[in-house]
Design a protein around this motif. Sequence first.
Motif, PDB file in Angstrom:
ATOM      1  N   GLN A   1      -2.918   6.186  -2.526  1.00 18.00           N
ATOM      2  CA  GLN A   1      -1.688   6.901  -2.205  1.00 18.00           C
ATOM      3  C   GLN A   1      -1.825   7.497  -0.810  1.00 18.00           C
ATOM      4  OE1 GLN A   1      -2.007   9.331  -5.914  1.00 18.00           O
ATOM      5  NE2 GLN A   1       0.179   8.882  -6.110  1.00 18.00           N
ATOM      6  N   ASN A   2      -0.784   7.365  -0.010  1.00 21.38           N
ATOM      7  CA  ASN A   2      -0.830   7.794   1.383  1.00 21.38           C
ATOM      8  C   ASN A   2       0.347   8.701   1.718  1.00 21.38           C
ATOM      9  OD1 ASN A   2      -3.058   5.790   2.391  1.00 21.38           O
ATOM     10  ND2 ASN A   2      -1.587   4.529   1.286  1.00 21.38           N
ATOM     11  N   LYS A   3       0.079   9.633   2.587  1.00 25.16           N
ATOM     12  CA  LYS A   3       1.102  10.586   3.022  1.00 25.16           C
ATOM     13  C   LYS A   3       1.025  10.719   4.550  1.00 25.16           C
ATOM     14  CE  LYS A   3       1.622  14.310   0.578  1.00 25.16           C
ATOM     15  NZ  LYS A   3       3.016  14.255   0.049  1.00 25.16           N
TER      16      LYS A   3
ATOM     17  N   GLU B   1       2.587  12.735   7.709  1.00 21.74           N
ATOM     18  CA  GLU B   1       3.303  13.996   7.888  1.00 21.74           C
ATOM     19  C   GLU B   1       3.364  14.390   9.355  1.00 21.74           C
ATOM     20  OE1 GLU B   1       2.850  18.766   6.734  1.00 21.74           O
ATOM     21  OE2 GLU B   1       1.301  17.314   6.163  1.00 21.74           O
TER      22      GLU B   1
ATOM     23  N   TYR C   1       7.750  14.139   5.609  1.00 20.77           N
ATOM     24  CA  TYR C   1       6.729  13.308   4.983  1.00 20.77           C
ATOM     25  C   TYR C   1       7.272  11.915   4.688  1.00 20.77           C
ATOM     26  CZ  TYR C   1       4.401  17.767   3.805  1.00 20.77           C
ATOM     27  OH  TYR C   1       3.808  18.995   3.847  1.00 20.77           O
TER      28      TYR C   1
ATOM     29  N   ASN D   1       5.886   8.951   2.228  1.00 21.51           N
ATOM     30  CA  ASN D   1       4.876   8.714   1.198  1.00 21.51           C
ATOM     31  C   ASN D   1       4.902   7.254   0.746  1.00 21.51           C
ATOM     32  OD1 ASN D   1       4.391  11.655   1.047  1.00 21.51           O
ATOM     33  ND2 ASN D   1       6.384  11.714   0.054  1.00 21.51           N
TER      34      ASN D   1
ATOM     35  N   SER E   1       2.236   3.815  -1.006  1.00 16.50           N
ATOM     36  CA  SER E   1       1.009   3.512  -1.743  1.00 16.50           C
ATOM     37  C   SER E   1       0.738   2.014  -1.743  1.00 16.50           C
ATOM     38  CB  SER E   1       1.097   4.031  -3.185  1.00 16.50           C
ATOM     39  OG  SER E   1       2.210   3.463  -3.860  1.00 16.50           O
TER      40      SER E   1
ATOM     41  N   ASP F   1       7.174   5.098  -1.661  1.00 13.07           N
ATOM     42  CA  ASP F   1       7.312   6.012  -2.791  1.00 13.07           C
ATOM     43  C   ASP F   1       8.440   7.021  -2.599  1.00 13.07           C
ATOM     44  OD1 ASP F   1       5.218   4.832  -4.231  1.00 13.07           O
ATOM     45  OD2 ASP F   1       3.728   6.021  -3.144  1.00 13.07           O
TER      46      ASP F   1
ATOM     47  N   GLU G   1      12.236  16.374  -2.288  1.00 12.85           N
ATOM     48  CA  GLU G   1      11.656  15.028  -2.181  1.00 12.85           C
ATOM     49  C   GLU G   1      12.572  14.035  -2.885  1.00 12.85           C
ATOM     50  OE1 GLU G   1       7.579  12.590  -3.481  1.00 12.85           O
ATOM     51  OE2 GLU G   1       7.722  14.760  -3.728  1.00 12.85           O
TER      52      GLU G   1
END
Length: 205
Positions: A62-64, A66, A80, A82, A84, A122, A149
């Motif tokens: 999982q990647n974020k 920012e 953000y 997001n 994956s 995501d 979100e």
Amino acid sequence: MKRLVGPICAAAVMLTACQARAGESPFGWIYTADVHPQGTFEYEHKSFMQSGQSQGQYFFMQNKEEIEYGLTNQLQISGYFNWSYANAFRNGFDGTTGGPGVTQFLDASFDPYSRYEKTRFDSVSFEAIYQVLNPVTDPIGLALYIEPEIGPREKELATGSTIPNIPHSLPDPSSTTRRRNSGGRWPGVTNCRWSSPTTRIRRQW
């Protein structure tokens, strides 16, 4: 070779992130009452990786992404992105394909004994943090935040505030070097945002 492209790219991102220089946030997963000074910004990448199970092949990351920006000396906003990546093949105890980041996205047309590999968007989110008390100039640090979100499968709204961790005695600020501008802190003084005061409204479909 094609199956190795995802893990290689993910590893390259992690190595790049490890070489990056830290900014205002001293912790990776704990938020503080610090905010960026007005007109300054920072880019952050965070990854959470799960790899390997008792059998078969399994890799999930999982990647974020920012970007934080100091709108004023007390108000910080963040955006953000997001996403994956998942790659699994017959990793279940019964020989089927599944696991976190995989099972919840399978439909009736998927062959449970075949490989699942996908890079997925995501959600996107926005965060605003308002610093009520500065952890350097005030006895404690306190900040309020709101974070909506939205993504293809869920919507969420989180609001909350920091829980200050107040030491028994504050060190003398005249003998302490502050860390970067007004966003610094005394060593040993941590003002963290935990999940307990957070109100979350989530909708999934």
